[in-house]
Motif scaffolding. Structure first.
Motif, PDB file in Angstrom:
ATOM      1  N   ASP A 352      66.866  37.550 -56.933  1.00 52.39           N
ATOM      2  CA  ASP A 352      66.620  38.955 -56.636  1.00 52.39           C
ATOM      3  C   ASP A 352      65.714  39.038 -55.412  1.00 52.39           C
ATOM      4  O   ASP A 352      64.496  38.914 -55.504  1.00 52.39           O
ATOM      5  CB  ASP A 352      65.974  39.650 -57.831  1.00 52.39           C
ATOM      6  N   LEU A 353      66.340  39.253 -54.252  1.00 54.21           N
ATOM      7  CA  LEU A 353      65.570  39.303 -53.010  1.00 54.21           C
ATOM      8  C   LEU A 353      64.546  40.428 -53.031  1.00 54.21           C
ATOM      9  O   LEU A 353      63.421  40.254 -52.562  1.00 54.21           O
ATOM     10  CB  LEU A 353      66.522  39.459 -51.826  1.00 54.21           C
ATOM     11  N   TYR A 354      64.922  41.591 -53.561  1.00 57.79           N
ATOM     12  CA  TYR A 354      64.002  42.732 -53.570  1.00 57.79           C
ATOM     13  C   TYR A 354      62.770  42.452 -54.422  1.00 57.79           C
ATOM     14  O   TYR A 354      61.661  42.867 -54.090  1.00 57.79           O
ATOM     15  CB  TYR A 354      64.711  43.984 -54.070  1.00 57.79           C
ATOM     16  N   ALA A 355      62.966  41.725 -55.522  1.00 59.36           N
ATOM     17  CA  ALA A 355      61.811  41.373 -56.359  1.00 59.36           C
ATOM     18  C   ALA A 355      60.871  40.440 -55.596  1.00 59.36           C
ATOM     19  O   ALA A 355      59.645  40.588 -55.654  1.00 59.36           O
ATOM     20  CB  ALA A 355      62.278  40.724 -57.660  1.00 59.36           C
ATOM     21  N   ALA A 361      54.934  41.764 -50.533  1.00 58.69           N
ATOM     22  CA  ALA A 361      54.401  42.785 -49.623  1.00 58.69           C
ATOM     23  C   ALA A 361      54.195  44.163 -50.224  1.00 58.69           C
ATOM     24  O   ALA A 361      53.578  45.013 -49.580  1.00 58.69           O
ATOM     25  CB  ALA A 361      55.339  42.905 -48.416  1.00 58.69           C
ATOM     26  N   PHE A 362      54.682  44.413 -51.437  1.00 54.92           N
ATOM     27  CA  PHE A 362      54.636  45.778 -51.957  1.00 54.92           C
ATOM     28  C   PHE A 362      54.056  45.855 -53.366  1.00 54.92           C
ATOM     29  O   PHE A 362      54.467  46.685 -54.180  1.00 54.92           O
ATOM     30  CB  PHE A 362      56.043  46.399 -51.913  1.00 54.92           C
ATOM     31  N   ASP A 363      53.099  44.986 -53.665  1.00 56.83           N
ATOM     32  CA  ASP A 363      52.376  45.010 -54.944  1.00 56.83           C
ATOM     33  C   ASP A 363      53.316  45.011 -56.143  1.00 56.83           C
ATOM     34  O   ASP A 363      53.050  45.666 -57.161  1.00 56.83           O
ATOM     35  CB  ASP A 363      51.460  46.247 -55.010  1.00 56.83           C
ATOM     36  N   GLY A 367      61.184  49.050 -56.143  1.00 59.32           N
ATOM     37  CA  GLY A 367      61.786  50.238 -55.557  1.00 59.32           C
ATOM     38  C   GLY A 367      61.301  50.483 -54.139  1.00 59.32           C
ATOM     39  O   GLY A 367      62.092  50.796 -53.242  1.00 59.32           O
ATOM     40  N   ARG A 368      60.001  50.327 -53.919  1.00 57.30           N
ATOM     41  CA  ARG A 368      59.455  50.535 -52.576  1.00 57.30           C
ATOM     42  C   ARG A 368      59.924  49.436 -51.626  1.00 57.30           C
ATOM     43  O   ARG A 368      60.191  49.692 -50.445  1.00 57.30           O
ATOM     44  CB  ARG A 368      57.930  50.581 -52.636  1.00 57.30           C
ATOM     45  N   ALA A 369      60.044  48.220 -52.136  1.00 54.50           N
ATOM     46  CA  ALA A 369      60.534  47.124 -51.299  1.00 54.50           C
ATOM     47  C   ALA A 369      61.967  47.389 -50.846  1.00 54.50           C
ATOM     48  O   ALA A 369      62.325  47.149 -49.683  1.00 54.50           O
ATOM     49  CB  ALA A 369      60.457  45.800 -52.067  1.00 54.50           C
ATOM     50  N   LYS A 370      62.789  47.915 -51.746  1.00 51.15           N
ATOM     51  CA  LYS A 370      64.188  48.204 -51.395  1.00 51.15           C
ATOM     52  C   LYS A 370      64.263  49.318 -50.358  1.00 51.15           C
ATOM     53  O   LYS A 370      65.047  49.234 -49.399  1.00 51.15           O
ATOM     54  CB  LYS A 370      64.970  48.586 -52.645  1.00 51.15           C
ATOM     55  N   GLU A 384      58.744  58.563 -47.413  1.00 53.09           N
ATOM     56  CA  GLU A 384      57.918  57.357 -47.498  1.00 53.09           C
ATOM     57  C   GLU A 384      58.530  56.172 -46.763  1.00 53.09           C
ATOM     58  O   GLU A 384      57.907  55.111 -46.664  1.00 53.09           O
ATOM     59  CB  GLU A 384      57.692  56.992 -48.964  1.00 53.09           C
ATOM     60  N   ALA A 385      59.750  56.341 -46.235  1.00 48.58           N
ATOM     61  CA  ALA A 385      60.416  55.221 -45.558  1.00 48.58           C
ATOM     62  C   ALA A 385      59.606  54.722 -44.363  1.00 48.58           C
ATOM     63  O   ALA A 385      59.488  53.511 -44.150  1.00 48.58           O
ATOM     64  CB  ALA A 385      61.813  55.643 -45.109  1.00 48.58           C
ATOM     65  N   GLY A 386      59.038  55.644 -43.566  1.00 51.87           N
ATOM     66  CA  GLY A 386      58.288  55.244 -42.381  1.00 51.87           C
ATOM     67  C   GLY A 386      57.111  54.338 -42.685  1.00 51.87           C
ATOM     68  O   GLY A 386      57.004  53.238 -42.121  1.00 51.87           O
TER      69      GLY A 386
END
Length: 531
Positions: A352-355, A361-363, A367-370, A384-386
């Motif tokens: 799972d790359l997103y995990a 990088a995203f604590d 979901g935020r990483a994706k 929040e994308a920016g």
């Protein structure tokens, strides 16, 4: 033109044709029989003016080709590479370009149900000397590029895709019509009379009108929906589902349900079933390279947009299984391999790359990483994308810079290329800032999506070669997913070959990259049970 491993094939009329072997033309009366014998004896690389046109009659005669060079598909790749997309790609047009003559338009594709009998004269017969001239010119143009090895791989994969597409249409995707009918009856009610809505849609339409105070509203007419909300004091820009989901109104729930079921009825309802499924098989017409990024399209049948609910109708024959495999997070992995970002490659090592990205990088917030990853590949900056993209840029500057460089090229009107050399259409010069940014978003994603198509096509070609001498049949392919229909006792072996094909594609397309490209296979009886 002498090449003992290659045979140029020019089908003619009445099942006859001409073959060029070791540079010498040979007239053949029974082309299918002759091709079958040569294929079994030496398995050459066949050169065909058009696999889409000339391979189906061979398949109908029980003949399969191992390897080929499709002149039409290759010409399309080379025209795009030279930043001349959209030109006719047929042999006659390519030959005319060589002579500085007006280019004839390509003939209209033969669609399912119109396929002529074995090589009947439904199309003009192409002259052998023109075929040979176009082949020689294509070889010259490929050799003149900076990386002919990569472009040759792309052409080989594209041509193999043409063979696979024709074979998939010929074999068909196993489809249980009775299961499909039961699903339609359960979700929509009995088949309605022509001009009427199914019972379930009629019920939902009535609920929509009641929610708007009893005033009739046509849920099939978006302006009517917008006006109905305006009468309620709610201004909406459109009747799209994502807009409606933001509203608090009793009409929203039946409207959304109506949209989902209406789409099923129109796109895959009773008429679709009668038109596209016969003898237990769904046989769409695939269009290889139908999208500029190299992804496939279909000519009717909506094969690449099958709703999940209908996957229950895709069932293996008795004694057979389906091996369903899809590449996990293919495009983010492609970006990592393209850019050579070593830190990103370390994060991508897990299934799972997103995990992995979230943990780095995203604590731990997947979901935020994706969102951050999709923003990098598609150019999203709203909401929040920016800020999330800024985090990604700081942690993985090499990966993010790769797509941003592609975006800048697009904004400047320049073309960009995939890993193997598939080329984007060039942008317009001297456009306003808004249009330039739009094209930059296109080229930003093109380098990733087209390179993902490079990998997927190479994987498909490898898998097809591995299964060629067996009963296993590739019956479905889209972007990052493939389905093989095989005897049950071959299931485990096919799953292993799928994994081996993915490894081979990774080694060929992204040689030396540490980014893994797992292709997870499930052995199931029905498509709905695949992971």
């Amino acid at each position: 033109m002498r090449d003992s491993g290659r045979v140029v094939l020019v089908p003619g009329a009445d099942g006859a044709g001409v073959a060029v072997v070791d540079g010498a033309p040979v007239a053949v009366d029974d082309l299918a029989g002759w091709v079958g014998q040569v294929q079994r004896r030496s398995s050459p690389r066949w050169v065909l003016p058009s696999v889409e046109q000339h391979y189906p009659p061979l398949l109908a005669a029980g003949v399969r080709l191992g390897r080929c060079h499709d002149l039409g598909l290759t010409e399309a790749v080379l025209l795009a590479f030279a930043e001349r997309p959209g030109r006719p790609r047929g042999v006659e047009a390519a030959w005319a370009r060589l002579r500085g003559l007006p280019e004839p338009e390509d003939p209209r594709p033969v669609t399912r149900g119109e396929q002529p009998t074995l090589f009947e004269a439904a199309r003009p017969v192409v002259a052998v000397d023109r075929v040979l001239a176009v082949l020689a010119d294509q070889e010259r143009r490929i050799a003149a590029t900076a990386r002919p090895d990569l472009l040759r791989l792309l052409v080989a994969a594209e041509s193999a895709g043409g063979l696979a597409a024709a074979e998939m249409t010929h074999a068909g995707l196993p489809w249980r019509a009775e299961v499909h009918l039961a699903l339609l009856a359960d979700m929509l009610g009995p088949r309605p009379a022509p001009g009427n809505r199914p019972a379930r849609l009629a019920e939902l339409a009535a609920r929509v009108s009641v929610a708007f105070g009893g005033r009739p509203v046509n849920p099939d007419h978006p302006p009517s929906i917008v006006k109905a909300f305006a009468r309620e004091g709610i201004e909406v820009e459109s009747a799209r589902a994502w807009v409606l989901k933001e509203l608090d109104h009793p009409a929203v729930e039946p409207l959304l349900a109506y949209k989902d079921l209406a789409k099923l009825w129109v796109a895959h309802g009773w008429s679709w079933l009668e038109s596209w499924v016969s003898d237990g098989r769904f046989r769409p017409d695939y269009v290889v390279g139908g999208v500029v990024s190299g992804r496939w399209a279909t000519r009717g049948g909506a094969a690449l947009q099958l709703p999940k609910v209908l996957r229950r109708a895709v069932r293996a024959d008795p004694g057979w299984s389906l091996v369903v495999a899809d590449a996990a997070q293919l495009e983010p992995r492609v970006l990592g391999a393209l850019s050579g970002d070593r830190r990103f490659a370390e994060v991508a090592r897990g299934e799972d790359l997103y995990a992995g990205l979230a943990a780095d990088a995203f604590d731990g917030d997947r979901g935020r990483a994706k969102i951050a990853m999709l923003s990098a590949m598609y150019g999203g900056t709203s909401g929040e994308a920016g800020p999330l993209l800024a985090v990604l840029r700081k942690r993985f500057p090499v990966a993010v810079e790769y797509v941003e460089q592609a975006a800048r090229a697009g904004e400047a009107g320049r073309a960009v290329r995939s890993r193997l050399g598939r080329t984007s259409p060039p942008g317009e010069e001297d456009v306003d800032e808004r249009r330039a940014r739009q094209w930059g978003r296109f080229t930003r994603n093109f380098v990733v999506q087209a390179s993902a198509a490079d990998w997927a096509l190479t994987m498909l070609a490898s898998l097809r070669r591995r299964l060629f001498q067996t009963e296993a049949q590739i019956v479905f392919f889209q972007h990052d997913e493939v389905i093989v229909h095989c005897p049950r006792d071959l299931g485990e072996w096919v799953a292993a070959e799928v994994s081996a094909a993915a490894d081979e594609a990774s080694a060929l397309v992204f040689a030396g990259s540490a980014v893994p490209f797992p292709l997870q296979a499930s052995i199931v009886e029905t498509y709905a049970d695949a992971k």
